[in-house]
Design a protein around this motif. Structure first.
Motif, PDB file in Angstrom:
ATOM      1  N   ARG A  25       0.862  -1.185   0.000  1.00 59.31           N
ATOM      2  CA  ARG A  25       0.000   0.000   0.000  1.00 59.31           C
ATOM      3  C   ARG A  25       0.892   1.227   0.000  1.00 59.31           C
ATOM      4  N   PRO A  41      -4.315   5.292  -0.026  1.00 58.19           N
ATOM      5  CA  PRO A  41      -3.551   4.040  -0.099  1.00 58.19           C
ATOM      6  C   PRO A  41      -3.983   3.168  -1.277  1.00 58.19           C
ATOM      7  N   THR A  42      -2.998   2.680  -2.019  1.00 62.43           N
ATOM      8  CA  THR A  42      -3.254   1.843  -3.186  1.00 62.43           C
ATOM      9  C   THR A  42      -2.013   1.029  -3.499  1.00 62.43           C
ATOM     10  N   TYR A  43      -2.175  -0.028  -4.277  1.00 57.78           N
ATOM     11  CA  TYR A  43      -1.041  -0.746  -4.845  1.00 57.78           C
ATOM     12  C   TYR A  43      -1.063  -0.615  -6.369  1.00 57.78           C
ATOM     13  N   ASN A  77      -2.967   3.083   8.219  1.00 56.25           N
ATOM     14  CA  ASN A  77      -2.921   2.003   7.231  1.00 56.25           C
ATOM     15  C   ASN A  77      -1.858   0.960   7.553  1.00 56.25           C
TER      16      ASN A  77
END
Length: 171
Positions: A25, A41-43, A77
């Motif tokens: 993330r 948050p991301t991938y 997170n």
């Protein structure tokens, strides 16, 4: 815009984005002028690269505020059993808000026991404060590197990062 500053930051962190997996993330916090969330948050590699492309420099650096916000998002997170790390990429010295080195060190030391490490990455020349960035990283159980070209970015972020993902706690 000087090519060894923001464009090199964008290019360098895009290299890091290429290594993301679904277990990762990434959030991006900007701190030009004042701090704010640039990316949730991301991938998703494309989202990270697009957010990096939207970053703009405005001549002022609210680094202390950016560090505080980054720690808040990292804590929110947190991944148990994962590597929880903040990358602070800067092309200058902090000149807005908290600028005192002792106050900045105190800030990162208070966060040190959370298990979130802080890696500082320096870019550009002229007003870059290498000594301050090294001290902040040291007191945050993190690492510091200076990046002055794409080849160095690749070396630091692709080769050396894998060997320095775990930092030993400061006693």
């Amino acid at each position: 815009m000087e090519p060894d500053k923001l464009p090199l930051v964008q290019c360098s962190l895009a290299l890091l984005a290429e290594r993301l997996t679904p277990r990762d993330r990434v959030s991006i916090v900007g701190y030009a002028g004042n701090a704010g969330l640039v990316l949730e948050p991301t991938y998703d590699k494309e989202k990270v690269v697009a957010a990096l492309a939207r970053l703009e420099a405005d001549g002022s650096t609210a680094g202390g505020q950016g560090i505080e916000l980054a720690y808040r998002f990292a804590e929110r997170n947190r991944m148990e059993g994962g590597i929880n790390r903040i990358f602070l990429a800067t092309d200058g010295d902090f000149n807005v808000g908290v600028t005192d080195i002792r106050a900045l060190i105190g800030m990162v030391e208070r966060e040190r026991d959370t298990g979130i490490t802080l890696t500082t990455l320096g870019f550009g020349s002229g007003n870059y404060n290498d000594a301050m960035m090294e001290q902040i990283a040291d007191h945050a159980n993190g690492n510091h590197a200076y990046i002055d070209n794409p080849r160095e970015a690749q070396k630091v972020l692709e080769e050396e990062l894998s060997s320095t993902l775990f930092t030993s706690p400061r006693t």
